[in-house]
Structures are given as C-alpha cells and as structure tokens.
Design an enzyme around this catalytic site. Structure first.
Site, mmCIF file in Angstrom:
data_model
loop_
_atom_site.group_PDB
_atom_site.id
_atom_site.type_symbol
_atom_site.label_atom_id
_atom_site.label_comp_id
_atom_site.label_asym_id
_atom_site.label_seq_id
_atom_site.Cartn_x
_atom_site.Cartn_y
_atom_site.Cartn_z
ATOM 1 N N GLY A 71 -2.209 1.346 -1.921
ATOM 2 C CA GLY A 71 -2.582 -0.071 -2.350
ATOM 3 C C GLY A 71 -3.418 -0.226 -3.596
ATOM 4 C CB SER A 72 -5.896 -3.600 -3.632
ATOM 5 O OG SER A 72 -6.911 -3.879 -3.978
ATOM 6 C CB THR A 73 -8.627 -0.108 -7.193
ATOM 7 O OG1 THR A 73 -8.703 -1.664 -7.999
ATOM 8 C CG2 THR A 73 -7.824 0.237 -7.962
#
Lengths: 383, 129
Positions: free
Chosen positions: B59-61
């Site tokens: 998922g998102s950084t």
C-alpha cells in the site's frame, strides 16, 4: 554522520540511506546538489505525515542542499477561492511551515526545473515526483532515482544519495525501440503516446524514433504520462535528448506506435461525457503554455470553469505579463502550488476535462473523477 | 533462525502473525495501535509491545509515517519480523527506531509464541522460546 556526531536526525537519515543502499546494492554514497521532496499535500500524507515532519523539524532537521517541494494540496495563497476548508488549509500550512523550518525552499511544484532548481547534464540529484524525475533524467540528462518522501528528505539532510539504479551508466541503456508512426500535434498527443508506451514498457527504458520535433512542454507531457501508466523514469529520443547518441539500439525489442494506438488511448482515458471543469497544467504549465492559453481564451467568456495549474514562479511572471488577467477575464483561474491530482477536487467536481495523459490516468482513482481527455484547443472550444 | 538486520536492537514479546501483507496507512490506527483494516486476519488486534510478524508491507508509502507515529504515541510493536522488508516498512522502522529483521521463514512462527529478536548492524537472530 552515522555515528551521531551531527545529531540524532542526521544519524537516522544516514542510516536510512545506508540501508536503502544495501537493499539496492549501492557501493558508495554520492553527493547530491539538488533535491525535490514529495509527500507535501495534506491530502496525501494526512496527520501521520504532518506529525512526522513537525517532529523532525523540531528535532533540528536542516537541509544542506538546494531543496524544493512537490505540489501541495492547495494554492498556498488563494486557497479560499479553491473551495478549500479551514481545517485542511491549517494542516497544509503546518506541513509547509515544517519544511520551511528545515530550510527547504517552499516552492511547491512538479516542474522545479522551470522554477529555479535546474540541474546540469550528468549531475547527481535526488528528486521524487515521477514526471520531474523523468524530465531530469531524460531531457536534461541529470541522474536521479525516483525517491520516496523520506529518502528524498534524507538526501536533503545529509547531502548524499546511494549510488545505484539510474546513477549508473549501465542502467540508463534502453530496452525497447519505439518507432512512432503517428501525428503528434498537441501536448495531449504526447500524453496519449506516453500512456500507451508506459503500459507496454512498465519500468524499462524506451528509445523513441520518429519524433522529428517536440518542445520541452511536449517532452514533459510524454514523460509524465509514461511515469503514470508505467514506471518509466528515463527515456531517450533519437536526435533530441542528450544521451540518445550514446545508446546502442541494435537488437532491442521493437514496438511500432500507429495513429490508432493513440486513438485507443484517448478512448480508454475518456470515462465521462459532460465535464464540470477544464483543468490543465499537469505537469505544471510553463510560461509558454500560459501564453498559448491566454491567447486562446482572450476576449472569450467560458461557460465552464478553467483551472490552469502552475508554479508560483511562473504565475508571478504570467501576472506581470497580463496573462493571468486575460485568463481570469474569460472566467478561468491560474492556480499555483498545487494541481488537480493532489488537491481535494472531488469535493467540487465529478467530471473533469484534461489534456494530460498523467492526470487522465490518476483522476479516477485519486479524486473519484470521470475524465474527458482531449487536446486543450478542443476542450476550450467546448467550454 | 538467522536473519538480516534492517534496524538493530533487541526485543522480546508475544508474536502477532499476519500471513497477509500489512498496509500501515489506513490499516493500523497510529493513535491506538489497533489494526483497523477490514478483512485483515489481525483486525481488532493491538500491535503495542508485540513482535509483529508479516511477509512484507503493502500500500501507500505514507505507511512509513504511520510506523513512526505508532512509536511516538507509545503503541509501536516491540520488533518487526518480515519475510522481505520492502522500502515502506524499512523506512518506517528506521525512522521510528524499531528493531526490524527480514529473511525469516515466518511460517515457523505462530501468534502467541514468545519471540526474541537480536539484531546487530547486519546480522540478526530470531529466537523462538
């Protein structure tokens, strides 16, 4: 630095770079002279990002090289006119303040090279925003990997980046030859081309032939679209980009792009019908693009809102030239420091018309938009 | 079990094992340490003080910042064990200063096991008690 003689923040950031270097097989650290940090919009990083940045600034994080920012989630001056709420604005300003405290130039743009942060050929840099990375590597011939927010911040604080990936000659060689047999008249055509090629080559390096003429605006659109539909961070164009003549292309996998491929891209990226708004400037519009837009809308009255996104630096020059006035008189606005992808436009619009292959790819997911993708001349005639 | 050190340190605690990758942004509440991702095998569990075991991040950084936030709020895991630590988790563990190791065959660890992690600058060991 690792031992902590320059403080906890520097030691931590150095450790991060050393570890990333280990993971990617770097043999040493390289000094960097230019950095661009991503993870700036409150919409993207939320409270966890805000709290981290405030904490780091308070603990004494200071940059030691020229460092710019990726676009923020709103125009930092005219945010009220964009329909941004007080809460969002306060948190966005707090993020910018933390960056300012670190000594970062709070110019928030995906085109730092048009706003005073311009590296030279073969300069090692650490940039983060994917279209800026592509432009720096491909059009300027500087060298950068696509950094994440924290790794770019670490490069800014230490002045170093691990030597791997696109810093090395061997990783700058092309994998595909893309022969373009299609008309490329508009910025949007380059976006459509980039969309097709990025999907095809993913994170490899394409070498284009059959592009006899292109402006830096065209190349910025091409690179942006390839970085969005794929993960292209470097491309070459025969007789145009600075490293192209150094590259061996015999025996590479060929790919021919014809007119119908571009049409397929226009069709695939167009998911809506009747736009609520026309937004251009992804990546941020250059002064030349602002001049073209002002010429197209001067003396007209648009029925739909028009947003032109750009950097503060370009907007100020455009103001001095009367271009902003012309666009505003036609019913448009020139928005600085932000763009349609990182601002919360889903609160304002549901169908957006764009001339950017990158924006067309991202708006459905990031901003819940239906998209109309076409060239700007056409979109403004319809608006 | 031998492992590779991502961030050095020593910690011991009760294992909390997810066979699925973990996305920290939107997946774990940075204020409470509770797993909030719908459908996650760990939904409702709290990572505070546990040895968190999962194959890799996803998922998102922004997940890196969430890991940092967990530490700042005093609800971080005692250590992290991965099959392969990718950059989101590596970045978060380093920023937060949480002992983190990878290269571990995580099938050998079950939730509830007492696990000790000893990580040096490069090499590390995971000891099942």
């Amino acid at each position: 630095m690792l031992a902590g003689e320059e403080g906890e923040v520097v030691a931590k950031m150095m450790r991060l770079l050393v570890r990333l270097g280990d993971v990617y097989g770097a043999d040493r650290m390289l000094p960097v002279s230019s950095v661009q940090v991503s993870g700036v919009s409150y919409k993207s990083i939320g409270d966890p990002g805000l709290e981290f940045l405030q904490d780091f600034a308070e603990k004494g994080a200071r940059v030691r090289t020229l460092t710019y920012l990726n676009p923020a989630g709103m125009d930092l001056e005219d945010w009220r006119d964009m329909g941004i709420g007080e809460e969002f604005a306060a948190r966005q300003q707090a993020i910018i303040e933390a960056f300012r405290q670190m000594g970062i130039v709070v110019t928030a743009t995906c085109t730092p090279y048009l706003a005073g942060n311009l590296p030279r050929f073969r300069e090692h840099i650490a940039w983060a925003e994917s279209s800026a990375v592509s432009f720096a590597n491909s059009v300027i011939g500087a060298r950068t990997n696509r950094e994440g927010g924290p790794s770019a911040l670490a490069a800014a604080v230490t002045g170093l980046t691990p030597n791997y990936g696109l810093h090395l000659d061997e990783n700058r060689r092309p994998h595909y030859v893309i022969d373009v047999q299609a008309d490329l008249d508009y910025v949007a055509d380059f976006g459509a081309l980039g969309h097709v090629v990025g999907k095809e080559v993913k994170n490899r390096v394409p070498f284009f032939t059959g592009i006899p003429e292109a402006t830096t605006d065209h190349l910025k659109a091409l690179g942006a679209a390839m970085a969005a539909s794929g993960a292209v961070a470097l491309y070459h164009v025969e007789d145009m980009t600075p490293e192209a003549h150094l590259m061996e292309t015999d025996g590479l996998e060929p790919l021919t792009i014809e007119q119908h491929h571009l049409q397929d891209a226009y069709d695939a990226l167009t998911t809506g019908q009747e736009p609520d708004v026309v937004i251009t400037g992804c990546p941020h519009a250059s002064l030349r693009e602002l001049m073209d837009i002002a010429r197209m809308v001067k003396g007209k009255r648009l029925r739909k809102p028009l947003w032109v996104c750009t950097s503060r630096a370009v907007k100020e020059t455009a103001q001095r030239m009367g271009l902003v006035e012309d666009i505003v008189a036609a019913g448009g606005r020139v928005v600085a420091d932000t763009c349609m992808v990182v601002a919360p436009i889903e609160n304002l619009f549901s169908t957006t018309a764009v001339n950017s292959g990158k924006a067309a790819a991202y708006l459905p997911g990031f901003c819940k938009q239906q998209v109309v993708f076409n060239n700007l001349r056409h979109l403004l005639e319809e608006a | 079990m031998k492992a590779r050190a991502i961030y050095p340190g020593e910690a011991e605690g009760e294992a909390l094992v997810s066979p699925e990758p973990i996305g920290f942004y939107g997946g774990i509440d940075a204020a409470t340490g509770v797993v909030i991702e719908k459908g996650s095998p760990l939904e409702g569990e709290c990572v505070k003080g546990r040895v968190l075991v999962f194959p890799c991040g996803k998922g998102s950084t922004v997940g890196s910042y969430v890991i940092y936030g967990l530490q700042k709020n005093g609800v971080a895991p005692a250590a992290i064990i991965n099959r392969e630590t990718e950059t989101i988790v590596a970045t978060g563990a380093i920023l937060a200063g949480i002992p983190c190791v990878d290269g571990v065959d995580i099938e050998h660890i079950s939730s509830g096991d007492t696990v000790r992690v000893v990580a040096g600058e490069r090499e590390a060991e995971v000891i099942l008690k």
